[in-house]
Design a protein around this motif. Structure first.
Motif, mmCIF file in Angstrom:
data_model
loop_
_atom_site.group_PDB
_atom_site.id
_atom_site.type_symbol
_atom_site.label_atom_id
_atom_site.label_comp_id
_atom_site.label_asym_id
_atom_site.label_seq_id
_atom_site.Cartn_x
_atom_site.Cartn_y
_atom_site.Cartn_z
ATOM 1 N N UNK A 182 17.219 7.620 -43.654
ATOM 2 C CA UNK A 182 18.613 7.368 -44.004
ATOM 3 C C UNK A 182 18.711 7.045 -45.493
ATOM 4 N N UNK A 183 19.959 7.092 -45.983
ATOM 5 C CA UNK A 183 20.176 6.762 -47.390
ATOM 6 C C UNK A 183 20.878 5.406 -47.522
ATOM 7 N N UNK A 184 20.615 4.494 -46.581
ATOM 8 C CA UNK A 184 21.172 3.146 -46.667
ATOM 9 C C UNK A 184 20.826 2.516 -48.011
ATOM 10 N N UNK A 206 20.078 8.767 -54.383
ATOM 11 C CA UNK A 206 19.045 9.680 -53.880
ATOM 12 C C UNK A 206 19.323 10.088 -52.440
ATOM 13 N N UNK A 207 18.758 11.231 -52.018
ATOM 14 C CA UNK A 207 18.873 11.636 -50.609
ATOM 15 C C UNK A 207 18.135 10.653 -49.699
ATOM 16 N N UNK A 208 18.438 10.726 -48.412
ATOM 17 C CA UNK A 208 17.779 9.883 -47.413
ATOM 18 C C UNK A 208 16.271 10.120 -47.434
ATOM 19 N N UNK A 209 15.507 9.043 -47.160
ATOM 20 C CA UNK A 209 14.044 9.172 -47.197
ATOM 21 C C UNK A 209 13.374 7.939 -46.613
ATOM 22 N N UNK A 213 9.593 9.551 -54.774
ATOM 23 C CA UNK A 213 8.956 10.156 -53.614
ATOM 24 C C UNK A 213 9.582 9.812 -52.274
ATOM 25 N N UNK A 214 8.754 9.955 -51.236
ATOM 26 C CA UNK A 214 9.189 9.748 -49.874
ATOM 27 C C UNK A 214 9.349 11.077 -49.136
ATOM 28 N N UNK A 215 9.926 11.003 -47.949
ATOM 29 C CA UNK A 215 10.071 12.204 -47.123
ATOM 30 C C UNK A 215 11.283 12.076 -46.220
ATOM 31 N N UNK A 216 11.757 13.236 -45.756
ATOM 32 C CA UNK A 216 12.855 13.291 -44.792
ATOM 33 C C UNK A 216 12.485 14.296 -43.716
ATOM 34 N N UNK A 217 12.955 14.055 -42.499
ATOM 35 C CA UNK A 217 12.741 14.989 -41.405
ATOM 36 C C UNK A 217 13.424 14.484 -40.157
ATOM 37 N N UNK A 218 13.188 15.170 -39.038
ATOM 38 C CA UNK A 218 13.795 14.775 -37.771
ATOM 39 C C UNK A 218 12.803 14.970 -36.640
ATOM 40 N N UNK A 221 10.948 17.437 -45.468
ATOM 41 C CA UNK A 221 11.147 17.595 -46.908
ATOM 42 C C UNK A 221 10.349 16.490 -47.576
ATOM 43 N N UNK A 222 9.404 16.860 -48.414
ATOM 44 C CA UNK A 222 8.573 15.878 -49.119
ATOM 45 C C UNK A 222 9.015 15.821 -50.577
ATOM 46 N N UNK A 223 9.431 14.650 -51.004
ATOM 47 C CA UNK A 223 10.016 14.499 -52.331
ATOM 48 C C UNK A 223 8.974 14.118 -53.378
ATOM 49 N N UNK A 224 9.193 14.632 -54.596
ATOM 50 C CA UNK A 224 8.435 14.179 -55.762
ATOM 51 C C UNK A 224 9.411 13.955 -56.922
ATOM 52 N N UNK A 225 10.564 13.401 -56.547
ATOM 53 C CA UNK A 225 11.605 13.155 -57.536
ATOM 54 C C UNK A 225 11.606 11.693 -57.985
#
Length: 453
Positions: A91-93, A112-115, A133-138, A150-154
């Protein structure tokens, strides 16, 4: 009195302070002068945790930082609300807590997007909270497989008003650059794709900390080390050995001037302890290790009130390591009873210690004069007197350590008719400016007794 023994050794160890101490983040609140665990905010008083405030978001694997200027705890993202959860795993809380414990839901124009599994640290040199960084998925409702990852490197920065993206595989804006292989840290495979089929779910995360001595953000990604200077990321040649997928946590230990890292791996034990001196990692083998409970994700933070690094995850543990030890001169006084043994009415009255001594130590890079006199009793060293003398100006330290005949006889009997004293610098050994030193010009121990014929 014997010739003093010079003591300089350190036994690295984790010391358990409390069986309590779980949470998903740990920060030092400068305004309240308290170490706080989150999101169920409890405050540490050096021995126990007390409830303070609860975050509206109790997500697992979110990230926390403390904004010194705005005096707020910052929390972003998270997810993974238990093994039974299906659907989105992140989530992007975005919340902040003020000095009174009130939580606010933050709604900036950009964020930032949820992660989950991302790293976050506050940079006081630039007054920005930095996220990477971090990641998102379901999780599929029928197969329970983790998909759509989705694996972030932002990289993102929060200035108290808005989030600004600084790096990423795609980005817009004058202050953002597109990542290449050598210009951004890599992502971490945070989730095992078959997490319910033996993979075991979350298996790694990023770890970030602000290095106060070198004034840069330090990031650990798997076994790699990266530094953010506010403009670009740069990789350091030093790396951590061993399994790259792990749950690391870091803090800047002000006494040693080093980054302390604690990590555990997905299934394996024991845990690992490392130190970063700005150029290389050194693995430490503590005589007592903190546990690597798989279900307790560890978090580290430095407590300047008690001058120690605190670890939570499976209880509360304090680190005793580099920079915490005290070089010392140890004196042993042997009580020779032979000359008065013919008398039956001997009563010990008091013991007085007189030492002319001085010392120098180091706290956070500042040389600090002063010496402390200790004595050994009940298998512990006890502080009995201090001064503010340097090693070139030894000043008296005097103390009656026992003036009751029962206490004195107990003291002598327990220590085989010997009494031990130690002289140490008041400040720890520290780093940089000095390595710690103590000097004693004069030592005298007076034992008073009466004889009844």
């Amino acid at each position: 009195i014997n010739t003093p023994t010079v003591f300089t050794a350190t036994d690295y160890a984790w010391e358990q302070r409390s069986t309590g101490g779980t949470g998903k983040g740990l920060v030092y609140n400068e305004a309240r002068e308290k170490l706080e665990s989150a999101p169920w905010v409890r405050e540490w008083n050096g021995a126990n945790w007390t409830d303070f405030s609860n975050s509206p978001s109790t997500r697992d694997y979110s990230a926390f930082a403390y904004d010194i200027v705005r005096e707020r705890v910052v929390q972003f993202g998270g997810g993974f609300d238990g093994m039974a959860m299906v659907g989105d795993m992140a989530y992007d809380d975005f919340y902040e807590m003020d000095v009174d414990g009130t939580w606010y839901s933050m709604t900036p124009a950009t964020k930032p997007p949820a992660r989950i599994g991302h790293g976050m640290a506050y940079d006081p040199a630039r007054n920005k909270t930095v996220l990477f960084g971090g990641a998102f998925g379901s999780v599929d409702e029928s197969s329970f497989e983790f998909q759509g990852a989705v694996y972030y490197r932002d990289t993102w920065e929060w200035d108290g008003t808005n989030w600004t993206q600084r790096t990423g595989d795609t980005c817009t804006g004058e202050d953002c650059y597109v990542c290449e292989a050598t210009t951004c840290p890599p992502f971490v495979y945070i989730m095992d794709p078959n997490w319910m089929g033996g993979g075991g779910g979350l298996q790694a995360r990023h770890a970030m900390v602000y290095d106060e001595r070198r004034e840069k953000i330090l990031l650990v990604v798997r076994d790699k080390t990266w530094v953010w200077d506010g403009v670009v990321w740069s990789e350091r040649p030093a790396s951590l050995s061993g399994n790259g997928n792990s749950f690391p946590t870091m803090t800047y230990d002000r006494l040693s001037g080093k980054i302390l890292l604690f990590r555990k791996h997905k299934w394996s034990s024991p845990s690992e302890t490392w130190e970063w001196d700005g150029s290389a990692w050194t693995q430490i083998t503590p005589v007592v290790n903190a546990p690597a409970d798989y279900y307790g994700v560890p978090s580290l933070a430095y407590d300047p009130v008690y001058e120690e690094s605190i670890l939570i995850g499976s209880g509360t543990w304090a680190w005793r390591g580099t920079g915490h030890d005290l070089p010392a001169q140890i004196f042993t006084v042997a009580m020779d009873h032979s000359k008065i043994s013919e008398y039956t009415g001997v009563t010990f009255r008091s013991v007085t210690a007189n030492f002319d001594t001085g010392g120098i130590g180091d706290v956070a890079g500042a040389a600090t004069d002063g010496a402390t006199l200790l004595f050994w009793h009940d298998d512990e060293w006890y502080d009995i007197a201090t001064n503010e003398a340097g090693i070139a100006e030894a000043l008296p330290l005097q103390k009656n350590i026992a003036n009751d005949e029962t206490d004195l006889q107990t003291l002598l009997d327990a220590n085989g008719n010997t009494i031990s004293f130690a002289v140490t610098p008041t400040a720890p050994r520290g780093f940089g400016t000095v390595t710690g030193e103590v000097a004693t010009d004069y030592a005298e121990v007076i034992v008073r007794y009466t004889i009844s014929e």
